[in-house]
Design a protein around this motif. Structure first.
Motif, PDB file in Angstrom:
ATOM      1  N   THR A  36      -1.567  26.149  35.168  1.00 22.87           N
ATOM      2  CA  THR A  36      -1.427  27.367  35.954  1.00 22.87           C
ATOM      3  C   THR A  36      -0.597  27.096  37.203  1.00 22.87           C
ATOM      4  OG1 THR A  36      -3.574  28.165  35.182  1.00 22.87           O
ATOM      5  CG2 THR A  36      -2.660  29.212  37.157  1.00 22.87           C
ATOM      6  N   SER A  37       0.368  27.936  37.454  1.00 17.01           N
ATOM      7  CA  SER A  37       1.238  27.747  38.606  1.00 17.01           C
ATOM      8  C   SER A  37       0.483  28.032  39.902  1.00 17.01           C
ATOM      9  CB  SER A  37       2.453  28.676  38.504  1.00 17.01           C
ATOM     10  OG  SER A  37       3.208  28.645  39.695  1.00 17.01           O
ATOM     11  N   SER A  38       0.806  27.246  40.929  1.00 15.10           N
ATOM     12  CA  SER A  38       0.189  27.466  42.235  1.00 15.10           C
ATOM     13  C   SER A  38       0.870  28.608  42.989  1.00 15.10           C
ATOM     14  CB  SER A  38       0.275  26.183  43.067  1.00 15.10           C
ATOM     15  OG  SER A  38       1.636  25.873  43.358  1.00 15.10           O
ATOM     16  N   GLY A  39       2.015  29.062  42.469  1.00 14.31           N
ATOM     17  CA  GLY A  39       2.748  30.133  43.126  1.00 14.31           C
ATOM     18  C   GLY A  39       3.844  29.631  44.053  1.00 14.31           C
ATOM     19  N   TYR A  40       3.927  28.288  44.222  1.00 10.42           N
ATOM     20  CA  TYR A  40       4.927  27.747  45.156  1.00 10.42           C
ATOM     21  C   TYR A  40       6.349  27.988  44.647  1.00 10.42           C
ATOM     22  CZ  TYR A  40       7.798  24.366  47.641  1.00 10.42           C
ATOM     23  OH  TYR A  40       8.798  23.769  48.360  1.00 10.42           O
ATOM     24  N   ILE A  41       6.590  27.658  43.367  1.00 11.55           N
ATOM     25  CA  ILE A  41       7.945  27.824  42.822  1.00 11.55           C
ATOM     26  C   ILE A  41       8.358  29.290  42.886  1.00 11.55           C
ATOM     27  CG2 ILE A  41       9.390  27.564  40.762  1.00 11.55           C
ATOM     28  CD1 ILE A  41       8.634  24.952  42.103  1.00 11.55           C
ATOM     29  N   GLU A  42       7.436  30.186  42.537  1.00  6.28           N
ATOM     30  CA  GLU A  42       7.766  31.618  42.564  1.00  6.28           C
ATOM     31  C   GLU A  42       8.087  32.097  43.978  1.00  6.28           C
ATOM     32  OE1 GLU A  42       5.426  30.764  38.935  1.00  6.28           O
ATOM     33  OE2 GLU A  42       5.299  30.224  41.049  1.00  6.28           O
ATOM     34  N   SER A  43       7.551  31.416  44.977  1.00  3.71           N
ATOM     35  CA  SER A  43       7.767  31.859  46.356  1.00  3.71           C
ATOM     36  C   SER A  43       9.099  31.380  46.940  1.00  3.71           C
ATOM     37  CB  SER A  43       6.624  31.355  47.249  1.00  3.71           C
ATOM     38  OG  SER A  43       6.684  29.937  47.384  1.00  3.71           O
ATOM     39  N   LEU A  44       9.784  30.481  46.233  1.00  2.69           N
ATOM     40  CA  LEU A  44      11.047  29.948  46.752  1.00  2.69           C
ATOM     41  C   LEU A  44      12.130  31.015  46.766  1.00  2.69           C
ATOM     42  CD1 LEU A  44      11.083  26.473  44.958  1.00  2.69           C
ATOM     43  CD2 LEU A  44      10.636  26.907  47.382  1.00  2.69           C
ATOM     44  N   PRO A  45      13.117  30.877  47.627  1.00  5.22           N
ATOM     45  CA  PRO A  45      14.249  31.834  47.652  1.00  5.22           C
ATOM     46  C   PRO A  45      14.994  31.827  46.322  1.00  5.22           C
ATOM     47  CG  PRO A  45      14.237  30.453  49.625  1.00  5.22           C
ATOM     48  CD  PRO A  45      13.213  29.873  48.700  1.00  5.22           C
TER      49      PRO A  45
ATOM     50  N   LEU B 299      -3.269  24.780  45.377  1.00  9.35           N
ATOM     51  CA  LEU B 299      -3.978  25.593  44.393  1.00  9.35           C
ATOM     52  C   LEU B 299      -4.172  27.006  44.907  1.00  9.35           C
ATOM     53  CD1 LEU B 299      -6.777  23.126  43.218  1.00  9.35           C
ATOM     54  CD2 LEU B 299      -4.730  23.786  41.974  1.00  9.35           C
ATOM     55  N   GLY B 300      -4.205  27.957  43.967  1.00  9.73           N
ATOM     56  CA  GLY B 300      -4.440  29.339  44.354  1.00  9.73           C
ATOM     57  C   GLY B 300      -5.897  29.566  44.679  1.00  9.73           C
ATOM     58  N   SER B 301      -6.191  30.742  45.222  1.00  9.49           N
ATOM     59  CA  SER B 301      -7.567  31.044  45.614  1.00  9.49           C
ATOM     60  C   SER B 301      -8.496  31.059  44.405  1.00  9.49           C
ATOM     61  CB  SER B 301      -7.611  32.396  46.339  1.00  9.49           C
ATOM     62  OG  SER B 301      -7.099  33.422  45.492  1.00  9.49           O
ATOM     63  N   ARG B 302      -7.994  31.512  43.248  1.00 10.29           N
ATOM     64  CA  ARG B 302      -8.815  31.554  42.033  1.00 10.29           C
ATOM     65  C   ARG B 302      -9.186  30.145  41.586  1.00 10.29           C
ATOM     66  NH1 ARG B 302      -6.864  31.604  36.664  1.00 10.29           N
ATOM     67  NH2 ARG B 302      -8.439  32.213  35.128  1.00 10.29           N
ATOM     68  N   ALA B 303      -8.231  29.254  41.674  1.00 11.32           N
ATOM     69  CA  ALA B 303      -8.498  27.875  41.271  1.00 11.32           C
ATOM     70  C   ALA B 303      -9.518  27.237  42.195  1.00 11.32           C
ATOM     71  CB  ALA B 303      -7.202  27.063  41.276  1.00 11.32           C
ATOM     72  N   ARG B 304      -9.343  27.444  43.492  1.00  7.39           N
ATOM     73  CA  ARG B 304     -10.272  26.850  44.449  1.00  7.39           C
ATOM     74  C   ARG B 304     -11.683  27.392  44.256  1.00  7.39           C
ATOM     75  NH1 ARG B 304      -5.799  27.394  48.016  1.00  7.39           N
ATOM     76  NH2 ARG B 304      -6.620  29.375  48.768  1.00  7.39           N
ATOM     77  N   ALA B 305     -11.778  28.683  43.976  1.00  8.21           N
ATOM     78  CA  ALA B 305     -13.090  29.295  43.778  1.00  8.21           C
ATOM     79  C   ALA B 305     -13.789  28.727  42.552  1.00  8.21           C
ATOM     80  CB  ALA B 305     -12.944  30.814  43.654  1.00  8.21           C
ATOM     81  N   LEU B 306     -13.033  28.550  41.460  1.00  8.19           N
ATOM     82  CA  LEU B 306     -13.627  28.022  40.243  1.00  8.19           C
ATOM     83  C   LEU B 306     -14.037  26.569  40.409  1.00  8.19           C
ATOM     84  CD1 LEU B 306     -11.358  29.631  37.534  1.00  8.19           C
ATOM     85  CD2 LEU B 306     -13.826  29.926  37.753  1.00  8.19           C
ATOM     86  N   ILE B 307     -13.232  25.804  41.106  1.00  3.65           N
ATOM     87  CA  ILE B 307     -13.581  24.408  41.350  1.00  3.65           C
ATOM     88  C   ILE B 307     -14.840  24.326  42.196  1.00  3.65           C
ATOM     89  CG2 ILE B 307     -12.831  22.300  42.538  1.00  3.65           C
ATOM     90  CD1 ILE B 307     -10.007  22.913  41.580  1.00  3.65           C
ATOM     91  N   HIS B 308     -14.933  25.229  43.185  1.00  8.85           N
ATOM     92  CA  HIS B 308     -16.136  25.261  44.022  1.00  8.85           C
ATOM     93  C   HIS B 308     -17.363  25.551  43.170  1.00  8.85           C
ATOM     94  CE1 HIS B 308     -18.690  25.933  47.492  1.00  8.85           C
ATOM     95  NE2 HIS B 308     -19.049  27.104  46.983  1.00  8.85           N
ATOM     96  N   VAL B 309     -17.241  26.522  42.261  1.00  7.86           N
ATOM     97  CA  VAL B 309     -18.355  26.861  41.375  1.00  7.86           C
ATOM     98  C   VAL B 309     -18.731  25.653  40.529  1.00  7.86           C
ATOM     99  CG1 VAL B 309     -19.039  28.245  39.376  1.00  7.86           C
ATOM    100  CG2 VAL B 309     -17.856  29.328  41.305  1.00  7.86           C
TER     101      VAL B 309
END
Length: 398
Positions: free
Chosen positions: A78-87, A1-11
């Motif tokens: 919401t994408s975690s950003g993993y796929i976008e980070s692939l080569p 999960l991205g930082s935004r997702a983790r922050a919202l879950i924490h809230v």
């Protein structure tokens, strides 16, 4: 999960924690006894925490609650950003894999088309067996001694037979067929039992067969056969479901096999004063000008199994009313349950040899435990359906 997702879950977690601590009590206010020094020390040692009045007002603020729920809802998909980070070379190959996935889905759709063709092909053989069942249930045919042989009979000892003889008999020994077969089988299934109300039972006692027929175009029809009764003149009530087996070119990955797209019931020709699906309401109205009143009579719908034959209309593309969506989905699921499980195995639902366990979830170990419990109850060959009138829901008819 991205930082935004983790922050919202924490809230959300913190929010939920304090919400449970600050739930208002309905007890009448009374002065709290003063805590002793020892109690205060013990509470402090245990880490007891209480939400302050300001915190409680914050946590019960509907605007804040809705804002947190909206933010959490926006995380779905919401994408975690993993796929976008692939080569780029890997992402290029993933596109090829997606195209192959579409090919796989198209093959799957053809498979289901063949399955429907097989259903039509084997329907006469299924129906031949179903007609024999209907003849025995309805008392039109008395099976021979050879046909009545069953392996479990050999294991019964004299003691068990004596116990069975002591049980009260709901029907006389010379009764024909299997009285109330379909009603009893339906009441042994939770998903159907919830649809049956007290006013339905006298009518469903006249249900003598439920016939399943497949239509040439993907779909099926349920035919409910009734013997003569005082409630309506119809001998057959029908419910038809139309299916779609096609891959949406715009959203191919949404394909999940045959999909119900529409259902159609049939009118019921109720005898006068016997329509249990409606009740008559009288209301007095006063004229605004001269003050004279009048009595307005209207009929409103009430809960009944026979509403099954008046399904909700098909949703329009722009209609996203959650209540209507849920109502239609429930209607479709009920029709599929009749087709796939109940009608083909009605005998076993009647005897209690099987129960509907589709709603059970969990790992294999849990399933085994559930199975052991079921075997002691509904799986018991001596299982007897409940006749407790208190368990039957009452129709809201006046």
């Amino acid at each position: 999960l991205g930082s935004r997702a983790r922050a919202l879950i924490h809230v959300f977690v913190v929010f939920s924690f304090f919400s449970t601590m600050s739930e208002p009590k309905n007890d009448p206010p009374s002065p709290a006894p003063a805590a002793s020094a020892d109690e205060k020390t013990a509470a402090k040692a245990q880490g007891t925490t209480q939400a302050t009045p300001d915190m409680r007002s914050l946590l019960t603020n509907p605007t804040l609650v809705q804002a947190v729920q909206d933010q959490l809802g926006s995380l779905v998909g919401t994408s975690s950003g993993y796929i976008e980070s692939l080569p780029d070379s890997v992402k290029r190959r993933l596109k090829a894999l997606k195209n192959l996935q579409v090919e796989h889905i198209k093959v799957e759709a053809k498979f289901y088309e063949k399955v429907h063709a097989l259903e039509l092909q084997f329907l006469p053989q299924y129906r031949a067996v179903a007609e024999k069942i209907a003849n025995i249930v309805g008392g039109k045919y008395e099976p021979t001694d050879e046909e009545c042989q069953w392996d479990s009979d050999e294991g019964s000892d004299d003691e068990e037979k004596k116990d069975e003889e002591k049980l009260p008999k709901p029907f006389p020994e010379d009764c024909k067929g299997v009285p109330e077969f379909w009603l009893t089988a339906m009441k042994n299934v939770e998903v159907l039992q919830d649809k049956i109300f007290e006013c339905d039972e006298p009518i469903l006692k006249h249900l003598i067969d439920i016939e399943l027929a497949y239509t040439e175009t993907p779909g099926f029809t349920l035919k409910f056969h009734f013997d003569s009764n005082e409630y309506f003149s119809d001998t057959v009530l029908t419910k038809t479901y139309d299916l779609k087996i096609e891959v949406n070119s715009d959203e191919p990955f949404s394909f999940d096999g045959p999909e119900v797209v529409e259902s159609a019931g049939c009118p019921i020709n109720w005898n006068k004063g016997k329509n249990i699906t409606v009740k008559t309401v009288k209301k007095k109205q006063k004229h605004k000008g001269h003050g004279q009143g009048r009595v307005v009579t209207r009929q409103i719908k009430v809960d009944s199994f026979f509403n099954f034959f008046s399904p909700p209309e098909r949703l329009e593309d722009d209609d996203d009313d959650p209540d209507r969506v849920a109502e239609i989905a429930q209607d479709y699921e009920l029709g599929l349950f009749f087709r796939d499980r109940f009608v083909p195995k009605a005998v076993l639902f009647f005897t209690g040899d099987i129960v509907d366990d589709d709603d059970f979830d969990g790992d294999d170990e849990d399933d085994e435990l559930e199975g052991d419990e079921d075997e002691d109850e509904e799986g018991d060959p001596n299982f007897k359906p409940s006749n407790n009138a208190a368990e039957v829901k009452e129709c809201k008819q006046q």
